[in-house]
Write a protein that holds these residues in place. Structure first.
Motif, mmCIF file in Angstrom:
data_model
loop_
_atom_site.group_PDB
_atom_site.id
_atom_site.type_symbol
_atom_site.label_atom_id
_atom_site.label_comp_id
_atom_site.label_asym_id
_atom_site.label_seq_id
_atom_site.Cartn_x
_atom_site.Cartn_y
_atom_site.Cartn_z
ATOM 1 N N CYS A 22 0.332 0.125 -20.366
ATOM 2 C CA CYS A 22 -0.182 0.097 -19.094
ATOM 3 C C CYS A 22 -1.758 0.907 -19.199
ATOM 4 O O CYS A 22 -1.511 2.217 -19.743
ATOM 5 C CB CYS A 22 0.460 0.821 -17.808
ATOM 6 N N ASP A 23 -2.724 0.424 -18.866
ATOM 7 C CA ASP A 23 -4.255 1.175 -19.057
ATOM 8 C C ASP A 23 -4.299 2.260 -18.042
ATOM 9 O O ASP A 23 -4.819 3.410 -18.188
ATOM 10 C CB ASP A 23 -5.282 0.149 -18.887
ATOM 11 N N ASN A 24 -4.060 1.932 -16.612
ATOM 12 C CA ASN A 24 -4.130 2.804 -15.380
ATOM 13 C C ASN A 24 -3.308 1.993 -14.287
ATOM 14 O O ASN A 24 -3.022 0.945 -14.420
ATOM 15 C CB ASN A 24 -5.480 2.947 -15.118
ATOM 16 N N HIS A 25 -3.353 2.943 -13.185
ATOM 17 C CA HIS A 25 -2.794 2.701 -11.943
ATOM 18 C C HIS A 25 -3.572 3.255 -10.950
ATOM 19 O O HIS A 25 -4.018 4.463 -11.071
ATOM 20 C CB HIS A 25 -1.248 2.757 -11.907
ATOM 21 N N HIS A 26 -3.723 2.432 -9.713
ATOM 22 C CA HIS A 26 -4.316 3.022 -8.731
ATOM 23 C C HIS A 26 -3.971 2.420 -7.191
ATOM 24 O O HIS A 26 -3.300 1.096 -7.264
ATOM 25 C CB HIS A 26 -5.927 2.924 -8.916
ATOM 26 N N HIS A 27 -4.446 2.970 -6.226
ATOM 27 C CA HIS A 27 -4.212 2.244 -4.908
ATOM 28 C C HIS A 27 -5.251 1.350 -4.736
ATOM 29 O O HIS A 27 -6.254 1.458 -5.600
ATOM 30 C CB HIS A 27 -4.600 3.118 -3.814
ATOM 31 N N GLU A 28 -5.071 0.188 -4.131
ATOM 32 C CA GLU A 28 -6.189 -1.002 -4.017
ATOM 33 C C GLU A 28 -6.577 -0.790 -2.606
ATOM 34 O O GLU A 28 -6.478 0.191 -1.841
ATOM 35 C CB GLU A 28 -5.550 -2.487 -4.293
ATOM 36 N N VAL A 29 -7.812 -1.786 -2.473
ATOM 37 C CA VAL A 29 -8.586 -1.908 -1.256
ATOM 38 C C VAL A 29 -7.914 -1.754 -0.055
ATOM 39 O O VAL A 29 -8.270 -1.226 0.887
ATOM 40 C CB VAL A 29 -9.496 -3.181 -1.372
ATOM 41 N N ALA A 30 -6.822 -2.648 0.237
ATOM 42 C CA ALA A 30 -5.985 -2.643 1.520
ATOM 43 C C ALA A 30 -5.270 -1.374 1.867
ATOM 44 O O ALA A 30 -5.077 -0.594 0.852
ATOM 45 C CB ALA A 30 -5.067 -3.744 1.320
ATOM 46 N N THR A 31 -5.230 -1.266 3.377
ATOM 47 C CA THR A 31 -4.226 -0.263 3.652
ATOM 48 C C THR A 31 -2.655 -0.555 3.425
ATOM 49 O O THR A 31 -2.475 -1.633 2.885
ATOM 50 C CB THR A 31 -4.428 -0.018 5.289
ATOM 51 N N ALA A 32 -2.030 0.207 3.758
ATOM 52 C CA ALA A 32 -0.372 -0.120 3.960
ATOM 53 C C ALA A 32 0.188 -0.274 2.685
ATOM 54 O O ALA A 32 1.101 -1.113 2.512
ATOM 55 C CB ALA A 32 -0.175 -1.496 5.156
ATOM 56 N N GLY A 33 -0.280 0.447 1.627
ATOM 57 C CA GLY A 33 0.255 0.412 0.277
ATOM 58 C C GLY A 33 0.161 -0.636 -0.718
ATOM 59 O O GLY A 33 0.922 -1.202 -1.509
ATOM 60 N N GLN A 34 -1.164 -0.968 -0.565
ATOM 61 C CA GLN A 34 -1.657 -1.914 -1.759
ATOM 62 C C GLN A 34 -1.956 -1.256 -3.013
ATOM 63 O O GLN A 34 -2.627 -0.512 -3.079
ATOM 64 C CB GLN A 34 -2.883 -2.723 -1.435
ATOM 65 N N CYS A 35 -1.412 -1.765 -4.196
ATOM 66 C CA CYS A 35 -1.258 -0.997 -5.190
ATOM 67 C C CYS A 35 -1.804 -2.220 -6.445
ATOM 68 O O CYS A 35 -1.736 -3.459 -6.312
ATOM 69 C CB CYS A 35 -0.015 -0.605 -5.792
ATOM 70 N N GLU A 36 -2.284 -1.344 -7.617
ATOM 71 C CA GLU A 36 -2.483 -2.058 -8.930
ATOM 72 C C GLU A 36 -2.078 -1.265 -10.089
ATOM 73 O O GLU A 36 -2.463 -0.250 -10.114
ATOM 74 C CB GLU A 36 -3.928 -2.775 -9.066
ATOM 75 N N ILE A 37 -1.349 -2.157 -11.244
ATOM 76 C CA ILE A 37 -1.010 -1.392 -12.198
ATOM 77 C C ILE A 37 -1.626 -2.282 -13.500
ATOM 78 O O ILE A 37 -1.227 -3.237 -13.532
ATOM 79 C CB ILE A 37 0.440 -0.988 -12.644
#
Length: 381
Positions: free
Chosen positions: A114-129
């Motif tokens: 995995c390169d990185n992980h972060h919260h994404e644009v939307a509210t309510a728990g949108q994520c990306e790894i």
């Protein structure tokens, strides 16, 4: 795993992993050693989800609970507004420990880097790894394992992870941006130091193939009725058929933040239309077929669009020849039926027929008989 018929009858033609392996072999027959793929899979993690869609005569409803959401009424936490979820720090981002554990499991137990992980644009728990690019079938395996891990770790945390493209109305949806490049040995064929965008002519032809077959690709890359709730203007999801360096409103983007020969290995096309409800084996194979069709036929992708397409008028788009992706699964299936020959280099006709048949059946069943897993289809009623 690979799926075979019994009794020495060979490989099951409808095995998605077999189709992706055929795509890898096809790339070799066209004079390249391999293709590299890096899917960016977005998803939501909710605290709870409630729905009641089985009794339409009583009424239909759904409810999403999240401490991060602006509609949270618990009086605890630091909620974020709609489309205000990109890279918040804790305590607004409540899912950092969850993502850390997912990354550790993917790295240590599955060998998926995995390169990185972060919260994404939307509210309510949108994520990306983000996971490191790999060979085609390996990358599809990684995407499938990724989905498995995030859902099971969410269960451990008492939460619900979902790959729905658009579970929250009026907010950003989840995509599966597909990054692709072609290689000969240690040379990235998509890299050209003499081009303004460092993009080779081969890469542009590959892009032309994607642009030319974008509508038909939607049936495979966006295979659910909910997928088309995401593909609307205004929420970062690309709805218009165009390409550009650094323009997120186009369906094909050429990442341009790292340049120079030392970053030649990162030169790629980013196809932004697919979503995580799709099958990565089928998506990567279909994109391969479209791109290689562009390379074989030398299809020009047209002028790149540097302006924000979302802000253009309909007449402006028409003047510049910017098309629109299908607005529904039914329309996408129609496009696939009329533009399917490019897939024949990898897909057999019975597989294409099966995909269309399943899509039509799901459409009919969903419209007649609601199912709890399809509650989100009723957002627009």
């Amino acid at each position: 795993c690979d799926i075979y018929w019994g009794g020495n009858r060979g490989r099951l033609s409808r095995d998605p992993r077999g189709i992706s392996q055929k795509a890898e072999e096809y790339v070799k027959t066209q004079g390249f050693d391999y293709s590299a793929w890096g899917p960016e899979v977005e998803f939501f993690v909710f605290d709870k989800v409630h729905w009641d869609v089985l009794t339409p005569y009583k009424g239909q409803s759904y409810s999403i609970e999240s401490k991060e959401a602006p509609w949270n009424n618990e009086g605890s936490g630091y909620p974020m507004g709609l489309q205000e979820g990109y890279y918040p720090s804790t305590p607004s981002d409540t899912l950092t420990p969850y993502r850390n554990e997912c990354v550790n499991i993917l790295n240590n137990d599955f060998g998926i880097l995995c390169d990185n992980h972060h919260h994404e644009v939307a509210t309510a728990g949108q994520c990306e790894i983000d996971i490191k690019y790999d060979y085609l079938t390996n990358a599809a395996d990684a995407a499938q394992s990724y989905k498995y891990v995030i859902k099971n770790v969410a269960q451990k945390y008492g939460k619900v992870a979902t790959m729905m493209p658009k579970p929250v109305a009026m907010d950003a949806g989840s995509g599966m941006h597909v990054n692709v490049s072609l290689w000969k040995g240690k040379e990235n064929v998509f890299y050209d130091p003499d081009d303004k965008d460092e993009l080779s002519q081969t890469a542009k032809y590959f892009c032309g193939g994607i642009i030319n077959h974008a509508k038909a690709l939607s049936a495979i890359c966006n295979p659910t009725t909910n997928s088309y709730h995401r593909l609307v203007p205004g929420y970062e999801a690309p709805a218009y058929i165009a390409w550009s360096a650094g323009n997120r409103s186009a369906i094909v983007r050429v990442p341009h933040h790292l340049t120079g020969k030392s970053y030649a290995n990162l030169k790629r096309l980013e196809f932004r239309a697919p979503d995580p409800s799709s099958n990565p084996y089928l998506v990567f194979a279909a994109v391969t077929a479209a791109g290689m069709d562009g390379v074989k036929k030398k299809i020009d992708p047209g002028e790149q669009v540097r302006d924000d397409i979302f802000k253009m008028t309909k007449s402006d788009r028409a003047k510049r020849g910017i098309g629109v992706l299908p607005k529904s699964l039914g329309e996408a299936l129609d496009e696939l039926e009329s533009d399917r020959k490019f897939l024949n280099s990898i897909y057999t006709n019975d597989v294409i027929d099966t995909l269309i048949e399943l899509g039509r059946r799901d459409q009919r069943e969903i419209s007649i008989r609601p199912h709890p897993h399809e509650f989100y289809l009723y957002f627009d009623i």
